[in-house]
Design a protein around this motif. Structure first.
Motif, PDB file in Angstrom:
ATOM      1  N   GLN A 181       6.361 -75.196  -9.408  1.00 38.18           N
ATOM      2  CA  GLN A 181       6.777 -75.643  -8.082  1.00 38.18           C
ATOM      3  C   GLN A 181       6.945 -77.168  -8.037  1.00 38.18           C
ATOM      4  O   GLN A 181       6.249 -77.913  -8.743  1.00 38.18           O
ATOM      5  CB  GLN A 181       5.747 -75.203  -7.038  1.00 38.18           C
TER       6      GLN A 181
ATOM      7  N   SER B  72      10.305 -79.697 -11.809  1.00 37.13           N
ATOM      8  CA  SER B  72      10.049 -78.258 -11.664  1.00 37.13           C
ATOM      9  C   SER B  72      10.494 -77.485 -12.897  1.00 37.13           C
ATOM     10  O   SER B  72      11.209 -78.001 -13.764  1.00 37.13           O
ATOM     11  CB  SER B  72      10.816 -77.712 -10.460  1.00 37.13           C
TER      12      SER B  72
ATOM     13  N   ASP C 199      12.529 -74.306 -12.290  1.00 37.27           N
ATOM     14  CA  ASP C 199      13.055 -73.658 -11.083  1.00 37.27           C
ATOM     15  C   ASP C 199      13.241 -72.151 -11.307  1.00 37.27           C
ATOM     16  O   ASP C 199      14.154 -71.720 -12.026  1.00 37.27           O
ATOM     17  CB  ASP C 199      14.389 -74.296 -10.709  1.00 37.27           C
TER      18      ASP C 199
END
Length: 430
Positions: free
Chosen positions: A229, A238, A240
């Motif tokens: 996150q 991140s 993702d």
């Protein structure tokens, strides 16, 4: 002299068998309105899977009135009737499914369902939007006809009224798989099974069939992509899971297009839902996908499952994420497989019943049926019965599982005759 006597006995038996079939045909014609009345009652009072209590009580009471031995509460609400013929022979099972769907009916029929219920803890309607009301009524008609000639039956008929074909409520067992687990194919041991499904886009008076894989195996799947996150403004911080999920979805399209010989069997890999995140400026920690896999052979099914797992996990790994894949997640039906030898043996019966021009070889379909669980135990034949008004465009006829689903009731008698004749002919030639 002995040879001549044997020939005469066989000829006499054949003539008698034919006269029994003619009698059952007349009886099927005579009960058409009763079959329609049963169907309308079931249609007006649908019940969802594993909750077919009223339906089961009506069926059990009627079978008992015919002198058929009845067992109730099989696989929760299922009903099994056993009719012993007057002569020794095989055990023929006939199956009808009982459950409705969580659909709000929209037809103008005077017997349309107004039932409200709950499904997965949500308010829902209830409707026989797939024709199971027709299947039950037809099989009750078959029970009436065959019980009236039981002294001439060369074997035993097992009537299987099965709940939850559309799948039991989440977290419960049910349907054909549970019936098999509870011994429905035993005591007495079933030799063969026949079943039918009415079709709203096949013209009344027609029967369609297919040897081998006729309906697909189905597996649902869950793929959870776990990443890292971060703030949406700093995606480089991140891993993702949404981007990875998108890549997985794209890569899964190659399973069918590049790994399967589609000249032999079709198949399907569908991602039906994806859920991730709760704000526009937060890259979430994980994404969840749900989908369905369909295949027309056991070999293709195994290959597709293996490839989906491999594609999902390796795609995630290449992006620094982790993919957890569960197949099946909650549902698995095998291929609905019509035994080729049995289909060939019984095809003349279907042709004699509906007419050669009205008995049509059909393409395989990627829908699924839990009739397949019975076919894993014994040879089985599952065919389709026309329920569309004559002359209607199939592309414009309301399809199954929709609020406007409609069936022409004039096709029911053909269903009664087909199941009766399959039973009688199988007993005769076995």
């Amino acid at each position: 002299m002995k040879k001549l006597l044997t020939i005469l006995l066989f000829a006499t038996a054949a003539v008698h068998a034919q006269s029994v079939k003619q009698l059952t045909s007349k009886k099927a014609d005579a009960i058409e309105q009763q079959v329609i009345a049963w169907r309308r009652d079931f249609h007006e009072h649908p019940e969802l899977g594993n909750h077919e209590d009223r339906t089961a009580a009506i069926i059990a009471k009627y079978l008992q009135s015919l002198g058929i031995a009845v067992k109730t509460g099989v696989a929760k609400t299922g009903v099994v009737g056993i009719l012993k013929g007057g002569k020794p022979g095989p055990v023929v099972a006939l199956r009808a499914d009982m459950d409705g769907l969580p659909v709000v009916e929209r037809t103008p029929l005077p017997f349309a369902s107004k039932v409200k219920t709950t499904f997965n803890n949500q308010e829902a309607g209830a409707m026989h939007a797939c024709g199971h009301d027709s299947h039950m009524a037809i099989l009750m008609g078959v029970a009436q006809v065959l019980s009236s000639v039981k002294n001439d039956l060369k074997g035993t008929v097992k009537f299987i009224f099965q709940p939850a074909e559309e799948g039991p409520p989440f977290g419960e067992q049910g349907g054909a798989e549970l019936m098999v687990k509870e011994g429905v194919m035993e005591n007495p041991k079933v030799d063969v099974i026949f079943g039918l499904h009415i079709n709203s886009q096949t013209e009344v008076g027609k029967i369609t069939y297919r040897p081998g894989g006729t309906m697909a195996a189905v597996n649902d799947m869950q793929i959870i992509v776990k990443g890292k996150q971060a703030h949406g403004a700093y995606p480089w911080s991140s891993v993702d899971p949404i981007v990875v999920a998108a890549q997985i979805i794209n890569n899964l399209q190659t399973v069918v297009s590049r790994n399967l010989d589609i000249t032999q069997n079709p198949s399907v890999v569908t991602v039906g839902s994806i859920h991730a995140g709760n704000r526009s400026n937060i890259i979430p920690e994980q994404a969840e996908m749900m989908g369905t896999l369909r295949a027309l052979s056991r070999e293709d099914e195994k290959m597709i499952i293996a490839r989906v797992k491999e594609v999902a996990t390796k795609t995630a790994e290449s992006a620094g994420a982790v993919a957890e894949v569960k197949i099946p997640f909650s549902v698995h039906y095998p291929v609905t497989y019509n035994d080729p030898a049995l289909t060939e043996k019984m095809l003349p019966t279907l042709q004699a019943t509906a007419g050669i021009s009205n008995t049509v070889l059909k393409p395989a379909v990627t829908g699924a049926e839990d009739f397949s669980f019975y076919q894993e135990k014994v040879p089985g034949l599952f065919f389709f019965l026309g329920g569309m008004p004559k002359g209607q465009d199939p592309l414009k006829a309301p399809s199954h599982h929709t609020p406007d689903f409609f069936i022409d009731e004039s096709g029911f008698t053909l269903g009664v005759k087909a199941l009766c004749n399959l039973t009688l002919d199988y007993m005769q030639v076995k």
